[in-house]
Design an enzyme around this catalytic site. Structure first.
Site, PDB file in Angstrom:
ATOM      1  CB  CYS A  52      -0.921  -0.014   1.229  1.00  0.00           C
ATOM      2  SG  CYS A  52      -2.056   1.377   1.261  1.00  0.00           S
ATOM      3  CB  CYS A  56      -1.510   3.850   8.169  1.00  0.00           C
ATOM      4  SG  CYS A  56      -2.589   4.500   6.867  1.00  0.00           S
ATOM      5  CB  CYS A  96     -15.206  -7.343   7.127  1.00  0.00           C
ATOM      6  SG  CYS A  96     -14.399  -5.790   6.734  1.00  0.00           S
ATOM      7  CB  CYS A 127     -18.431  -5.350   6.177  1.00  0.00           C
ATOM      8  SG  CYS A 127     -17.557  -3.860   6.712  1.00  0.00           S
ATOM      9  CB  CYS A 187     -18.127  -0.631   9.983  1.00  0.00           C
ATOM     10  SG  CYS A 187     -16.952  -1.408  11.108  1.00  0.00           S
ATOM     11  NE  ARG A 259     -16.879  -6.197  14.433  1.00  0.00           N
ATOM     12  CZ  ARG A 259     -17.215  -5.318  13.487  1.00  0.00           C
ATOM     13  NH1 ARG A 259     -16.341  -4.467  13.022  1.00  0.00           N
ATOM     14  NH2 ARG A 259     -18.430  -5.336  12.991  1.00  0.00           N
TER      15      ARG A 259
HETATM   16  C1  DTB Z   1     -11.075  -2.590  11.805  1.00  0.00           C
HETATM   17  O1  DTB Z   1     -11.426  -1.604  12.466  1.00  0.00           O
HETATM   18  N1  DTB Z   1     -10.203  -3.510  12.216  1.00  0.00           N
HETATM   19  C2  DTB Z   1      -9.976  -4.502  11.195  1.00  0.00           C
HETATM   20  C3  DTB Z   1     -11.002  -4.101  10.108  1.00  0.00           C
HETATM   21  N2  DTB Z   1     -11.502  -2.869  10.597  1.00  0.00           N
HETATM   22  C4  DTB Z   1     -10.619  -4.039   8.716  1.00  0.00           C
HETATM   23  C5  DTB Z   1      -8.562  -4.579  10.730  1.00  0.00           C
HETATM   24  C6  DTB Z   1      -7.589  -4.959  11.792  1.00  0.00           C
HETATM   25  C7  DTB Z   1      -6.255  -5.140  11.164  1.00  0.00           C
HETATM   26  C8  DTB Z   1      -5.204  -5.563  12.135  1.00  0.00           C
HETATM   27  C9  DTB Z   1      -3.878  -5.714  11.513  1.00  0.00           C
HETATM   28  C10 DTB Z   1      -3.782  -6.798  10.484  1.00  0.00           C
HETATM   29  O2  DTB Z   1      -4.192  -7.958  10.726  1.00  0.00           O
HETATM   30  O3  DTB Z   1      -3.249  -6.525   9.396  1.00  0.00           O
HETATM   31 FE1  SF4 Z   2      -2.795   1.212   3.421  1.00  0.00          FE
HETATM   32 FE2  SF4 Z   2      -3.112   2.663   5.635  1.00  0.00          FE
HETATM   33 FE3  SF4 Z   2      -5.053   0.940   4.829  1.00  0.00          FE
HETATM   34 FE4  SF4 Z   2      -2.685   0.049   5.803  1.00  0.00          FE
HETATM   35  S1  SF4 Z   2      -4.275   1.198   6.901  1.00  0.00           S
HETATM   36  S2  SF4 Z   2      -3.764  -0.713   4.024  1.00  0.00           S
HETATM   37  S3  SF4 Z   2      -1.230   1.579   4.985  1.00  0.00           S
HETATM   38  S4  SF4 Z   2      -4.334   2.804   3.758  1.00  0.00           S
END
Ligand code: DTB
Ligand code: SF4
Ligand code: SAM
Length: 319
Positions: A52, A56, A96, A127, A187, A259
């Site tokens: 990506c 972040c 999701c 989702c 969400c 959640r």
């Molecule tokens: C959210 O709030 N938490 C989930 C979902 N929405 C997409 C994602 C958690 C990701 C944790 C790090 C991973 O497993 O990459």
């Molecule tokens: Fe890309 Fe940020 Fe989503 Fe991770 S959280 S996949 S770095 S946009």
């Protein structure tokens, strides 16, 4: 009464209450609105992994960080449907689909929309979380039968710049508005444990609780500290601050499903139980979140049995 006009001072007063008062107030509201012995089970699949462009600081999928993650192109509809069937088999009622995109192209949205159609036919709630969306893209997903779109604010507007520099808070709010306008449920939540202060947790909660309507689902993620990301060595958050955040979310957004999202792998059963007592009524089921391990079905089943908590399609609102 549901309020959408929370001030920072009001939110802060809730978060600062003596712990037992806060927990008792939150549990009372939870018990009035929902059956505390019922929670929702959701399941996640990474439909496009890694590589990506965004920065972040928490995310293992950013191309900027060496996290050893294997990147993967968009899964086929067949692969997504197979994952959805597996999710249904472990008791999930919501599925999701997450993609490591800043924002999808129209072609990518069409491909996801095709998968959404097939997953919806399995009688799973659908989702997706694909990054920023235009109004037309949100509408295309709505037409395909998308029930929810996940797009998090992540933290307070003030702390946001410490975590992400490649898109703004306003960009996120614009996507949320586009999703709402398309008639898809929201969400939307955030992450705690990124080095933010209680002030920032109050700021995030205020942002969420002043949306009108409130997001139907509010994921509270505890940072998963992934080696190679800038936040890998962050001092872990005091678990009681997580409980406070969940309790405040319950009090501020009494009708929303809260959640207890990422990070359960690093929590004790007792900490998870306090979060459920404070008003969380949804978890992710399964071995994996998007790219990191989740608590896992055997352990979750044992915990839910110990608590006498059932998985349900949609936690029922009493009033
Ligand atoms: C959210 O709030 N938490 C989930 C979902 N929405 C997409 C994602 C958690 C990701 C944790 C790090 C991973 O497993 O990459
Ligand atoms: Fe890309 Fe940020 Fe989503 Fe991770 S959280 S996949 S770095 S946009
Ligand atoms: N790329 C899209 C986006 O960022 O909007 C969708 C997928 S992204 C992985 C979805 C959410 O997962 C992020 O907004 C963040 O809240 C959460 N997340 C990602 N990595 C995390 C981590 N290490 N710990 C906790 N939550 C995380």
């Amino acid at each position: 009464m549901i309020h959408h006009d929370w001030t920072y001072a009001e939110v802060r007063e809730i978060l600062d209450r003596p712990f037992h008062d806060l927990l008792a107030d939150a549990h009372r509201v939870h018990n009035d609105r929902f059956d505390p012995n019922e929670i929702e089970g959701a399941s996640l699949v990474s439909i496009k992994t890694g590589g990506c462009s965004e920065d972040c600081a928490y995310c293992p999928q950013s191309a900027r960080y060496q996290t050893g993650l294997e990147t993967r192109a968009l899964l086929s509809t067949e692969e997504i449907v197979a994952a959805a069937r597996d999710a249904k088999a472990v008791g999930a009622t919501r599925f999701c689909m997450g993609a490591a995109w800043r924002s999808p192209t129209d072609k990518q949205v069409d491909a996801v929309a095709a998968a959404v159609r097939e997953v919806a036919a399995l009688e799973l709630q659908t989702c997706a979380t694909l990054g920023m969306l235009t109004p037309a893209q949100a509408a295309a997903l709505a037409t395909a039968g998308l029930d929810y779109y996940n797009h998090n604010l992540d933290t307070s507007p003030e702390f946001y710049g410490e975590v992400i520099t490649t898109r703004t808070y306003d960009d996120r709010l614009a996507t949320l508005a586009n999703v709402r306008a398309a008639g898809v449920s929201l969400c939307c939540g955030g992450i705690v444990g990124m080095g933010e202060s209680r002030k920032d947790r109050a700021g995030l909660l205020r942002q969420l609780a002043t949306m009108d309507p409130h997001p139907e689902s509010v994921p509270i993620n505890l940072l998963v500290q992934v080696p190679g990301t800038p936040l890998e060595d962050m001092e872990p958050l005091d678990g009681l601050e997580l409980v406070r955040t969940v309790a405040a979310a319950r009090l501020l957004m009494p009708h929303s499903v809260v959640r207890l999202s990422a990070g359960r792998e690093s929590m004790s059963d007792e900490l998870q139980t306090l979060c459920l007592h404070a008003g969380a009524n949804s978890i992710f089921l399964g071995e994996k979140l998007l790219t990191t391990p989740n608590a896992g079905p055997n352990h979750d089943q044992q915990l839910l049995e110990k608590l006498g908590v059932r998985l349900t399609r949609e936690p029922v609102l009493h009033r």
